[in-house]
Every structure is written in structure tokens, then in C-alpha cells.
Write an enzyme that holds these catalytic residues in place. Structure first.
Site, mmCIF file in Angstrom:
data_model
loop_
_atom_site.group_PDB
_atom_site.id
_atom_site.type_symbol
_atom_site.label_atom_id
_atom_site.label_comp_id
_atom_site.label_asym_id
_atom_site.label_seq_id
_atom_site.Cartn_x
_atom_site.Cartn_y
_atom_site.Cartn_z
ATOM 1 C CB SER A 145 -0.842 -0.008 1.288
ATOM 2 O OG SER A 145 -1.482 1.239 1.488
ATOM 3 C CE1 TYR A 158 -4.355 -2.097 5.095
ATOM 4 C CE2 TYR A 158 -3.301 0.009 4.674
ATOM 5 C CZ TYR A 158 -3.926 -1.132 4.198
ATOM 6 O OH TYR A 158 -4.118 -1.305 2.851
#
Ligand code: NAD
Length: 269
Positions: A145, A158
Site C-alpha cells: 500500500s 495497518y
């Protein structure tokens, strides 16, 4: 000979029953890869995905079930994959996201996010990569990401998981860099680092932002984009699929250890 670039290759894409994983599976299938799919889905959804991938061009498909929170289940999945394969292309795509300030993030959320987003990739790679090294061809693509490259608030587990995934990928890239040859295709390990991409995972964040704009969904998306993604455009999952496909092809034999942002300029700032 079909002339397709992935004919006689076998790919396993985790979390490929929807979203980015499905788009990657469709791109690989279209170039003739045998497709092992995986993820949380009903039998009807699995049947539909398998039919879709065969229509795209996959000569064979299989569904491998494994809850990525369960190391033994991952080991069983990888053993079945090796038997059905061998696995030439491994895409660690499955991932989860929860948002909360660090002070409110629980141990359970930390453990779950780290297990699915990072530890599962460690297990599939440690089990799947020795065979790639021995055969002189392999592609590992880890869907990290932009949050593997830069941080945002309220995403501590995350962001930690995605930075970890980028680091893990670089180590594996080094360890396997000299495997194979230009002729065999080599063994490469790379991360794709998407910014905002239209899938289910961003739904809660879009809805939360829409709520601050009178429930207007499009205004919620526009607000999220304007904060971080200078192109002001979402990516479509098929665009991530196209990049993953290119990474699997022979001309990419010397591209390894990278983390490629697909983020409309987010990390250029
Ligand atoms: P998604 O929610 O549509 O798909 C996630 C997939 O992971 C699903 O197929 C689900 O079944 C699978 N999965 C989740 N937990 C699992 C578990 N415990 N066991 C087995 N399977 C599990 O989301 P997506 O956007 O397609 O996400 C794919 C990847 O892309 C994720 O790693 C995500 O972090 C990453 N990503 C997405 C975006 C975005 O904006 N959509 C941005 C950056 C990175």
C-alpha cells in the site's frame, strides 16, 4: 503453444474472490495462467469466480481454502498448491484494514491485521519460494500500500503491517536475486503499493467521510482524494492487475526488491 505469456505457469493469488485480487487473477488468467484462487467466499461466489477466470483464459482453476489467521491452514493450503502447481507466481494480496487512534487500537486488532497482512505472506513465501529458486523461475508480488511507504494517522497496525511487508519483500528479493537466468526468467519479489482504489475495503472510510458531507457518497470520495491523492482519481483494480501481469513476464526478470506506488502522486509529495 497458445502464444500466451503465462501459458504453463501456475499462479496463487490470495484474497482473489473479489477486489484487487480478483482483478489480478483475471489479468493472469487472460495470459493463460492456471489459477489457484483463495479468500472468504460462499460456494456460489467461488463457482462464479472460477467460471469467470476460465472464461478469461485460465486453462484450469482451483479454490484453496485457508483462514490466513491460522498458520496450520496456510501450511495446508501451500502443500495443496504445491501438489496442484507447482506455484510459479505467488501474489500475497489478501488484507484487512481497521482505523482507530493508537490509544484506542486493541491488541486483538493489532494481532489480526499483522497476521493477515504480514505474517501470512511470510508463511506463503517461506513455503513457496524454495521451489521457485530450484526451478529458476518465480514471481512474488506482495500487495502492500502507499501505507508501506508513508504513514497516515489512525492506521497504526495497518501501516506497521505494510511497512513490514515491504521490508520482508526486500529481504526475499536479495536472497533469490541470483536464482535462475534471463532464459529461465529468474525469481523476483516486488511490492505494489496502491493508493485509493475502488474496492470493498475502503467502504467504511468512504461512508465515514460521506457522513461529514451530508451522506453524499461521491463527496466523501472526493474529500478523501483531495487530502492525499493529487491525481484526484481512484485507481481501478484492473490497473493493478495490469501491473502485476507485467511483473510476471520475462522482461521484468531484473526488476526485484522494489515497492511500486500506484498512487496518483501521493508519495511524491
Ligand atoms: P477487499 O476487502 O475487496 O479484499 C480483501 C481480500 O482479502 C478478500 O478476498 C478477503 O476474502 C481476503 N481476506 C481477508 N481476510 C482474510 C483471512 N483472514 N483469510 C483469508 N482471506 C482473507 O480489499 P482490496 O482493496 O481488494 O484489498 C486487496 C489488498 O490491497 C489488501 O492487501 C489491501 O490492504 C491492499 N490495498 C488496497 C487499497 C484500496 O484502496 N483498495 C489501497 C492500498 C492497498
Amino acid at each position: 503453444m497458445t502464444g500466451k505469456t503465462l501459458a504453463e505457469r501456475t499462479a496463487l493469488v490470495t484474497g482473489s474472490v473479489q477486489g484487487i485480487g480478483l482483478a489480478i487473477a483475471r489479468a493472469l488468467a487472460a495470459e493463460g495462467a492456471r489459477m489457484a484462487i483463495h479468500g472468504h467466499a460462499t460456494p456460489e461466489q467461488v463457482a462464479a469466480v472460477e467460471a469467470d477466470l476460465r472464461a478469461c483464459g485460465a486453462p484450469e482453476t482451483i479454490f484453496l481454502e485457508a483462514d490466513l489467521l491460522d498458520v496450520a491452514a496456510i501450511e495446508t493450503m501451500m502443500a495443496r498448491a504445491a501438489e496442484w502447481g507447482p506455484i510459479d507466481i505467488l501474489v500475497n494480496n489478501a488484507g484487512i484494514q481497521r482505523t482507530a487512534p493508537l490509544a484506542d487500537a486493541t491488541a486483538a486488532v493489532w494481532n489480526e491485521i499483522l497476521a493477515v497482512n504480514l505474517s501470512a505472506a511470510f508463511h506463503t513465501m517461506r513455503l513457496g519460494m524454495p521451489g521457485m529458486g530450484a526451478r529458476g523461475f518465480g514471481r512474488v508480488i506482495n500487495i502492500a500500500s502507499v501505507h508501506g511507504l508513508v504513514a497516515s494517522r489512525d492506521k497504526s497496525p495497518y501501516v506497521a503491517s505494510k511497512f513490514g511487508l515491504v521490508g520482508l519483500s526486500k529481504v526475499a528479493a536479495l536472497e533469490y536475486a541470483a536464482s535462475g537466468s534471463r532464459e529461465t526468467g529468474g525469481v523476483t519479489v516486488n511490492c505494489i503499493c496502491p493508493g485509493w482504489t475502488e474496492t470493498a475495503i475502503i467502504g467504511p472510510q468512504v461512508e465515514a467521510r460521506a457522513a461529514t458531507h451530508g451522506g453524499d457518497h461521491d463527496a466523501g470520495i472526493a474529500s478523501l482524494l483531495s487530502e492525499k491523492q493529487p491525481s484526484l482519481r481512484m485507481s481501478d483494480p484492473s490497473e493493478i492487475g495490469a501491473l502485476a501481469l507485467w511483473l510476471c513476464q520475462k522482461p521484468a526478470h531484473n526488476l526485484t526488491g522494489t515497492a511500486i506506488p500506484v498512487d496518483g502522486g501521493w508519495t511524491a509529495q
